[in-house]
Design an enzyme around this catalytic site. Structure first.
Site, PDB file in Angstrom:
ATOM      1  N   ARG A   1      16.088   9.182  -1.868  1.00 11.01           N
ATOM      2  CA  ARG A   1      15.535   8.817  -0.557  1.00 11.01           C
ATOM      3  C   ARG A   1      14.286   7.959  -0.771  1.00 11.01           C
ATOM      4  NH1 ARG A   1      13.932  13.936   2.699  1.00 11.01           N
ATOM      5  NH2 ARG A   1      16.201  14.223   2.523  1.00 11.01           N
TER       6      ARG A   1
ATOM      7  N   ASP B   1      21.362  16.553  -1.375  1.00  7.20           N
ATOM      8  CA  ASP B   1      21.762  17.469  -0.300  1.00  7.20           C
ATOM      9  C   ASP B   1      23.281  17.412  -0.200  1.00  7.20           C
ATOM     10  OD1 ASP B   1      19.095  17.984   0.273  1.00  7.20           O
ATOM     11  OD2 ASP B   1      18.987  16.454   1.842  1.00  7.20           O
TER      12      ASP B   1
ATOM     13  N   HIS C   1      20.138  21.993  -0.332  1.00  5.87           N
ATOM     14  CA  HIS C   1      19.208  21.213  -1.145  1.00  5.87           C
ATOM     15  C   HIS C   1      19.205  21.687  -2.601  1.00  5.87           C
ATOM     16  CE1 HIS C   1      15.170  19.191  -1.751  1.00  5.87           C
ATOM     17  NE2 HIS C   1      15.174  20.075  -2.763  1.00  5.87           N
TER      18      HIS C   1
ATOM     19  N   GLU D   1      16.478  25.623   2.587  1.00 12.02           N
ATOM     20  CA  GLU D   1      17.639  24.780   2.865  1.00 12.02           C
ATOM     21  C   GLU D   1      18.763  25.095   1.881  1.00 12.02           C
ATOM     22  OE1 GLU D   1      16.113  20.811   2.484  1.00 12.02           O
ATOM     23  OE2 GLU D   1      15.004  20.888   4.375  1.00 12.02           O
TER      24      GLU D   1
ATOM     25  N   HIS E   1      13.275  14.073  -3.120  1.00 10.91           N
ATOM     26  CA  HIS E   1      14.381  13.099  -3.066  1.00 10.91           C
ATOM     27  C   HIS E   1      13.942  11.724  -3.575  1.00 10.91           C
ATOM     28  CE1 HIS E   1      17.652  15.191  -0.885  1.00 10.91           C
ATOM     29  NE2 HIS E   1      16.675  15.902  -0.335  1.00 10.91           N
TER      30      HIS E   1
END
Length: 318
Positions: free
Chosen positions: A189, A240, A300, A297, A233
Site C-alpha cells: 500500500r 490482507d 491481516h 483484523e 503495508h
C-alpha cells in the site's frame, strides 16, 4: 412559184413541229433527270436517315448497356459495402462478446491487465508468483470504508516483496492441497494511500459508515488501531486476504474484509465456533509460512522476517 412557196411553208411547219418535239423531249428528259436526282437524293436521305437512326440506336443501346453496367457495378459495390459493414458489425459484435467473456474470466484478477513492471528492486507482482491467486483489490474501487478509489492504486494488482510473495506461495500450496485458494484484498500500500485515509478521517464524510464501521466513530479508528498513519503495508511485506473453495465461495470467517469493528477481532465472542475455527485454520497456515497476525483484523498478515522493516514505500500500483 406558188408550189414553191407552199413547199417552203410546209417545211417550215414541219421544222417547227420537230423543234417543238425536241424541246418537249428535252423538257421531259430534264424533268426525268430532276426526278431521278430527287429520287437519288431521297434515297440517299433515306439511307442517311436510316444510318443515322441505326447510329442513334447503337448509341442508345450503348448508353443503355453502359447504364446497366454502371448499375450492376453500383449494386456490386453496395453489396460489397454492405458485406463489409456486416463483417465489421460482426467483428464489433464478436469484439464486444469477447470483451464480456474476457471480463467474466478475469473476475477481479490481473488477467489481461498490462503491468508496467516499473517496480523497485526486490518487489514482484503476486500473481506472477502464485498463478492461482484471486485478486479483489478493494482500494482500486469505491467499495471501501472511504467510499472512493484510493490514491496510488492505478491497477487492481497485488505487489509484495519477493520474500513475502515466496512465503505466501508456501501457504497457497498448502491450501491447494486441501482444495482452497488465496484471495487477496490488499498487499503493498503506497504511503500516499495512507495519507488519503488520514485526510478522509478529518472530513465529515460518513457515507460508508453503516457498511464498514457501523458501531464506531471515525475518530477512534486510528486510536483503536484499525487505521494507522504509518502502515505496515507500505513496507511491502503485509497482505490482507481470505481463502475460497473450489466453487469460488469465501470461507465463512464471521465477518468481511475491512469491517472495522470488534467482531473482526480474534478474541470476539460474537461469532460461531465454526467461524472461529476457520479463522484459526487460516492463521495457522499463514503462521507456518512465516507470517504474523494482529489482534484486531483476522485478514491481516505480515511477514515475520520482512526485508524493509523501516522503509515506507510510495510508488504507485500499476
Amino acid at each position: 412559184m406558188l408550189k414553191r412557196l407552199s413547199y417552203i411553208f410546209v417545211c417550215t411547219i414541219v421544222l417547227a413541229g420537230c423543234s417543238k418535239f425536241i424541246e418537249n423531249n428535252e423538257k421531259q428528259v430534264n424533268t426525268n433527270q430532276v426526278q431521278n436526282d430527287n429520287s437519288v437524293q431521297n434515297e440517299n436521305q433515306v439511307q442517311s436517315d436510316k444510318e443515322s437512326s441505326e447510329s442513334n440506336t447503337d448509341i442508345a443501346n450503348n448508353e443503355t448497356d453502359q447504364a446497366v453496367e454502371d448499375a450492376t457495378r453500383l449494386e456490386q459495390s453496395n453489396n460489397t459495402i454492405s458485406t463489409d459493414e456486416q463483417s465489421q458489425d460482426k467483428t464489433n459484435t464478436t469484439d464486444e462478446s469477447s470483451g464480456i467473456i474476457s471480463s467474466v474470466e478475469e473476475k477481479n484478477q490481473s488477467i489481461n491487465i498490462v503491468k508496467k513492471y516499473n517496480l523497485p528492486e526486490g518487489f514482484v507482482y503476486v500473481d506472477d508468483v502464485i498463478l492461482t491467486v484471486e485478486l479483489e483489490i478493494r482500494y482500486y474501487t469505491a467499495y471501501n470504508f472511504v467510499g472512493e478509489k484510493i490514491d496510488g492504486y492505478e491497477s487492481p494488482l497485488a505487489i509484495l516483496t519477493t520474500q513475502a510473495a515466496d512465503a505466501l506461495k508456501v501457504a497457497a500450496d498448502h491450501l491447494a492441497e486441501e482444495g482452497y485458494r488465496i484471495k487477496i484484498y490488499d498487499a503493498y500500500r503506497p504511503q500516499k494511500a495512507v495519507n488519503h485515509f488520514v485526510r478522509w478521517s478529518q472530513t465529515e464524510d460518513a457515507s460508508m459508515k453503516e457498511i464498514f464501521y457501523p458501531s464506531m466513530e471515525k475518530s477512534v479508528l486510528f486510536t483503536d488501531g484499525y487505521i494507522s498513519k504509518k502502515s505496515r503495508h507500505s513496507r511491502g511485506s503485509t497482505v490482507d486476504l481470505t481463502i475460497v473453495d473450489q466453487d469460488d465461495n469465501e470461507i465463512d470467517m464471521g465477518g468481511y474484509f475491512d469491517l472495522l469493528d470488534t467482531i473482526s477481532n480474534y478474541d470476539t465472542t460474537a461469532i460461531t465456533e465454526e467461524q472461529h475455527a476457520n479463522r484459526e485454520y487460516l492463521r495457522d497456515i499463514m503462521d507456518e509460512a512465516g507470517f504474523d497476525s494482529i489482534r484486531t483484523e483476522w485478514w491481516h498478515f505480515q511477514l515475520r522476517d520482512e526485508p524493509y522493516p523501516d522503509t515506507y514505500f510510495d510508488f504507485d500500483i500499476e
